[in-house]
Design a protein around this motif. Sequence first.
Motif, PDB file in Angstrom:
ATOM      1  N   LEU A  93       0.833  -1.211   0.000  1.00  0.00           N
ATOM      2  CA  LEU A  93       0.000   0.000   0.000  1.00  0.00           C
ATOM      3  C   LEU A  93       0.865   1.258   0.000  1.00  0.00           C
ATOM      4  CD1 LEU A  93      -2.815  -1.008   2.540  1.00  0.00           C
ATOM      5  CD2 LEU A  93      -3.049  -0.711   0.066  1.00  0.00           C
ATOM      6  N   ILE A  94       1.912   1.244   0.813  1.00  0.00           N
ATOM      7  CA  ILE A  94       2.813   2.399   0.861  1.00  0.00           C
ATOM      8  C   ILE A  94       3.483   2.612  -0.491  1.00  0.00           C
ATOM      9  CG2 ILE A  94       4.947   3.263   1.885  1.00  0.00           C
ATOM     10  CD1 ILE A  94       4.090   1.877   4.495  1.00  0.00           C
ATOM     11  N   CYS A  95       3.900   1.510  -1.124  1.00  0.00           N
ATOM     12  CA  CYS A  95       4.513   1.617  -2.453  1.00  0.00           C
ATOM     13  C   CYS A  95       3.523   2.168  -3.473  1.00  0.00           C
ATOM     14  CB  CYS A  95       5.013   0.245  -2.907  1.00  0.00           C
ATOM     15  SG  CYS A  95       6.437  -0.366  -1.975  1.00  0.00           S
ATOM     16  N   LEU A  96       2.262   1.716  -3.356  1.00  0.00           N
ATOM     17  CA  LEU A  96       1.230   2.230  -4.258  1.00  0.00           C
ATOM     18  C   LEU A  96       1.028   3.724  -4.062  1.00  0.00           C
ATOM     19  CD1 LEU A  96      -0.969   1.744  -6.369  1.00  0.00           C
ATOM     20  CD2 LEU A  96      -2.522   1.118  -4.511  1.00  0.00           C
ATOM     21  N   LEU A  97       0.940   4.150  -2.795  1.00  0.00           N
ATOM     22  CA  LEU A  97       0.772   5.574  -2.509  1.00  0.00           C
ATOM     23  C   LEU A  97       1.994   6.372  -2.967  1.00  0.00           C
ATOM     24  CD1 LEU A  97      -0.877   5.441   1.040  1.00  0.00           C
ATOM     25  CD2 LEU A  97      -1.970   6.085  -1.117  1.00  0.00           C
ATOM     26  N   GLU A  98       3.175   5.801  -2.771  1.00  0.00           N
ATOM     27  CA  GLU A  98       4.391   6.478  -3.235  1.00  0.00           C
ATOM     28  C   GLU A  98       4.380   6.644  -4.755  1.00  0.00           C
ATOM     29  OE1 GLU A  98       6.966   7.880  -1.883  1.00  0.00           O
ATOM     30  OE2 GLU A  98       6.386   7.587   0.204  1.00  0.00           O
ATOM     31  N   LYS A  99       3.903   5.613  -5.444  1.00  0.00           N
ATOM     32  CA  LYS A  99       3.842   5.697  -6.908  1.00  0.00           C
ATOM     33  C   LYS A  99       2.844   6.764  -7.350  1.00  0.00           C
ATOM     34  CE  LYS A  99       3.217   2.856 -11.054  1.00  0.00           C
ATOM     35  NZ  LYS A  99       2.399   3.847 -11.726  1.00  0.00           N
ATOM     36  N   ILE A 100       1.663   6.756  -6.682  1.00  0.00           N
ATOM     37  CA  ILE A 100       0.662   7.781  -7.011  1.00  0.00           C
ATOM     38  C   ILE A 100       1.210   9.164  -6.707  1.00  0.00           C
ATOM     39  CG2 ILE A 100      -1.619   8.660  -6.419  1.00  0.00           C
ATOM     40  CD1 ILE A 100      -2.474   5.769  -5.902  1.00  0.00           C
ATOM     41  N   ARG A 101       1.858   9.316  -5.554  1.00  0.00           N
ATOM     42  CA  ARG A 101       2.441  10.607  -5.194  1.00  0.00           C
ATOM     43  C   ARG A 101       3.463  11.046  -6.233  1.00  0.00           C
ATOM     44  NH1 ARG A 101       6.960  12.517  -2.600  1.00  0.00           N
ATOM     45  NH2 ARG A 101       7.813  10.414  -2.514  1.00  0.00           N
ATOM     46  N   SER A 102       4.293  10.098  -6.665  1.00  0.00           N
ATOM     47  CA  SER A 102       5.305  10.421  -7.662  1.00  0.00           C
ATOM     48  C   SER A 102       4.664  10.801  -8.995  1.00  0.00           C
ATOM     49  CB  SER A 102       6.243   9.232  -7.847  1.00  0.00           C
ATOM     50  OG  SER A 102       7.194   9.481  -8.844  1.00  0.00           O
ATOM     51  N   ASP A 103       3.602  10.059  -9.370  1.00  0.00           N
ATOM     52  CA  ASP A 103       2.922  10.360 -10.635  1.00  0.00           C
ATOM     53  C   ASP A 103       2.277  11.736 -10.597  1.00  0.00           C
ATOM     54  OD1 ASP A 103       3.693   7.927 -11.591  1.00  0.00           O
ATOM     55  OD2 ASP A 103       1.780   6.913 -11.225  1.00  0.00           O
ATOM     56  N   VAL A 104       1.596  12.037  -9.471  1.00  0.00           N
ATOM     57  CA  VAL A 104       0.951  13.359  -9.350  1.00  0.00           C
ATOM     58  C   VAL A 104       2.001  14.461  -9.391  1.00  0.00           C
ATOM     59  CG1 VAL A 104      -0.369  14.845  -7.789  1.00  0.00           C
ATOM     60  CG2 VAL A 104      -1.053  12.459  -8.117  1.00  0.00           C
ATOM     61  N   LYS A 105       3.075  14.258  -8.675  1.00  0.00           N
ATOM     62  CA  LYS A 105       4.142  15.263  -8.668  1.00  0.00           C
ATOM     63  C   LYS A 105       4.710  15.454 -10.064  1.00  0.00           C
ATOM     64  CE  LYS A 105       8.668  16.167  -6.605  1.00  0.00           C
ATOM     65  NZ  LYS A 105       9.698  15.657  -5.649  1.00  0.00           N
ATOM     66  N   GLN A 106       4.903  14.343 -10.785  1.00  0.00           N
ATOM     67  CA  GLN A 106       5.465  14.429 -12.132  1.00  0.00           C
ATOM     68  C   GLN A 106       4.506  15.155 -13.071  1.00  0.00           C
ATOM     69  OE1 GLN A 106       6.416  10.632 -13.781  1.00  0.00           O
ATOM     70  NE2 GLN A 106       7.243  11.480 -15.702  1.00  0.00           N
ATOM     71  N   GLN A 107       3.212  14.827 -12.954  1.00  0.00           N
ATOM     72  CA  GLN A 107       2.222  15.494 -13.822  1.00  0.00           C
ATOM     73  C   GLN A 107       2.164  16.992 -13.541  1.00  0.00           C
ATOM     74  OE1 GLN A 107      -1.588  13.579 -13.657  1.00  0.00           O
ATOM     75  NE2 GLN A 107      -0.756  11.542 -14.145  1.00  0.00           N
ATOM     76  N   ILE A 108       2.194  17.350 -12.253  1.00  0.00           N
ATOM     77  CA  ILE A 108       2.140  18.785 -11.913  1.00  0.00           C
ATOM     78  C   ILE A 108       3.380  19.498 -12.441  1.00  0.00           C
ATOM     79  CG2 ILE A 108       2.207  20.424  -9.993  1.00  0.00           C
ATOM     80  CD1 ILE A 108       0.484  18.465  -8.400  1.00  0.00           C
ATOM     81  N   ARG A 109       4.540  18.886 -12.249  1.00  0.00           N
ATOM     82  CA  ARG A 109       5.773  19.517 -12.727  1.00  0.00           C
ATOM     83  C   ARG A 109       5.806  19.597 -14.259  1.00  0.00           C
ATOM     84  NH1 ARG A 109       7.326  22.631  -8.805  1.00  0.00           N
ATOM     85  NH2 ARG A 109       7.891  21.493  -6.887  1.00  0.00           N
ATOM     86  N   SER A 110       5.276  18.571 -14.907  1.00  0.00           N
ATOM     87  CA  SER A 110       5.221  18.592 -16.367  1.00  0.00           C
ATOM     88  C   SER A 110       4.312  19.704 -16.857  1.00  0.00           C
ATOM     89  CB  SER A 110       4.730  17.230 -16.876  1.00  0.00           C
ATOM     90  OG  SER A 110       4.597  17.248 -18.277  1.00  0.00           O
ATOM     91  N   LYS A 111       3.151  19.812 -16.203  1.00  0.00           N
ATOM     92  CA  LYS A 111       2.226  20.901 -16.568  1.00  0.00           C
ATOM     93  C   LYS A 111       2.854  22.256 -16.287  1.00  0.00           C
ATOM     94  CE  LYS A 111      -1.834  22.443 -17.847  1.00  0.00           C
ATOM     95  NZ  LYS A 111      -2.319  22.306 -19.233  1.00  0.00           N
ATOM     96  N   GLN A 112       3.544  22.334 -15.157  1.00  0.00           N
ATOM     97  CA  GLN A 112       4.229  23.587 -14.813  1.00  0.00           C
ATOM     98  C   GLN A 112       5.258  23.955 -15.876  1.00  0.00           C
ATOM     99  OE1 GLN A 112       6.745  23.162 -11.437  1.00  0.00           O
ATOM    100  NE2 GLN A 112       7.156  25.356 -11.222  1.00  0.00           N
ATOM    101  N   LYS A 113       6.064  22.998 -16.292  1.00  0.00           N
ATOM    102  CA  LYS A 113       7.104  23.244 -17.289  1.00  0.00           C
ATOM    103  C   LYS A 113       6.497  23.691 -18.604  1.00  0.00           C
ATOM    104  CE  LYS A 113      11.030  20.961 -19.511  1.00  0.00           C
ATOM    105  NZ  LYS A 113      11.809  19.718 -19.628  1.00  0.00           N
ATOM    106  N   LYS A 114       5.408  23.044 -19.016  1.00  0.00           N
ATOM    107  CA  LYS A 114       4.760  23.385 -20.270  1.00  0.00           C
ATOM    108  C   LYS A 114       4.210  24.807 -20.244  1.00  0.00           C
ATOM    109  CE  LYS A 114       1.111  21.740 -23.365  1.00  0.00           C
ATOM    110  NZ  LYS A 114       0.071  20.703 -23.574  1.00  0.00           N
ATOM    111  N   GLU A 115       3.522  25.137 -19.143  1.00  0.00           N
ATOM    112  CA  GLU A 115       2.924  26.463 -19.033  1.00  0.00           C
ATOM    113  C   GLU A 115       4.005  27.543 -18.927  1.00  0.00           C
ATOM    114  OE1 GLU A 115      -0.341  27.531 -19.149  1.00  0.00           O
ATOM    115  OE2 GLU A 115      -0.606  25.501 -19.931  1.00  0.00           O
TER     116      GLU A 115
END
Length: 559
Positions: A245-267
């Motif tokens: 479960l912790i690994c799953l949450l870590e993966k989701i956290r990493s994915d959300v962080k990556q998506q936000i940073r990607s959107k940030q970079k694009k904008e």
Amino acid sequence: MTQRGAQINQDKLCCSICLDLLKDPVTIPCGHNYCMNCIQIHWDEEDRKNIHSCPQCRQTFAPRTALGKNTMLAELVEDLKKTGQTAPATHRYAGPEDVSCDVCTERKLKAVKSCLQCLVSYCEQHLQPHYESPAFRKHKLVDPSQKLQDNICSHHNEAMKIFCRTDQQCICYLCSMDEHRGHDTVSAAKEMSEKQRELEVCQEKIQRRIKDQDKHMRVLQQKMKAISQSADKAVRDSEMIFTELICLLEKIRSDVKQQIRSKQKKEVSRLTEIQEKLKQETVDLQQKKSELEQLCHMQDYITFLQKYPSQPSLTFSEKPPSISIHPLCNFDDVTASLSKIREKMQDILKGQWTKLSATVSECDQSQREHTTREEFLKYSQHITLVPNTESKILISASKKKASTTQTQNVCMKVVMLAQLGSPERRKMSHFCVLSKESLTGRCYWEVTWSGTVAVAVTNTNRLPVYGFGNDNTSWALYSIGDKFEFRHDNIRTHISTCQSSTIGVYLDHSAGTLSFYSVSDDMTLLHRVQATFTQPLYAGFFVGYGLSVVELKKTAVIR
């Protein structure tokens, strides 16, 4: 070893009168050895009787024998003294806590026996007559006792050899003729014998109780071991699940962080491009403004009018270019969405933790004895039978019923051969069938039977060569005629007659218990096994001679 030998020699080289090493050893005609001075004093006391005797064997000599020094014994004593291992025989003298010899006149020796007839305690030397003289043969010798006087009647000064059962006390023969006349009396020896037999019976009961307690202790130890193993496994599994479960949450956290940073970079890249464009336009406007200022300050109208038409159009929009900038509230929406997810997970975990806590609490209740059928039905296990092409039994289409149509004589032959150890015992497997499902955790199932059958549990998915219960891999309850017996590892245990044709089997795999019940409103335990199960188990059935039938019952599962 040398020290032990020296000690033995020292004892044998001691005078039995003074109990010290021989001094000027002499040997009298009977063969016993004494210090010359000790035996002379002893014989001096006997001179008036004109008969001289050996203090040990009591053999008499008349007239008094002339004594001569035994040089060999004297040399042995001297050699023993030279070794430095000699010690005074003080260990033979009675101390404050010891029972002393009542015959010794000088320093008292330790008593080795007490005589209940003489009411006297004797040392080893003075006890010899009791062993050698026929007059003392009937005397009762016991371990040294300081309470010999307690055996004397305080009223008549006689030995108490009678026991009064009426008053429950020891008495003398005069008491039995006086105040205890007419009472129920027996000899003290007889009463002691009867009491000792009672004690022996009591000891046997205690011994059986000890064995039962040991058996219960072993069962408790097995249960504690099973509980510890189950708890350790649960902890390992829960750690693995929480880690996942912790690994799953870590993966989701990493994915959300990556998506936000990607959107940030694009904008930011898009806005940087617009910013550069605005900067260039600002430079162009500044240049145009400078040119216009020069024209405005020009005084030569001819030159002014000549340059003015060459300027670009002076008309342009005063509004800034349209720049599409997504509002930052989009990222706020992400935070809001995550907050909602967190709240939902908290609600889920809170509810699931309540259920999980209740499940852990039920683990204590699962250890208690179930008494009603409804309690067992909570663990109902769906079981189907696996057909076997080599089998002599018939499996129904529902795979719930097994029966045989073999004649009684033929199958009886198979059973008898199995008992006699013939090679044809292999045919026993032709009358066995296993479940398709493997069994773990807590399981319960019921069967109805008739004829010669067996309900079994085995830790292998292979049919037993010699039948269930005849090896250490299976446990079986057999019904043979009107008799019932439990078998495991070829050991047979008689079972009380079963009052029901329906048998319930309850397995607690982690606790290591297997129980067979006679099914009714109140379940009757027929036999229970405590073992350690290290792998999944399988239900097994033996269908014997005649029209024998065994059928799995459909049980309602109560949740």
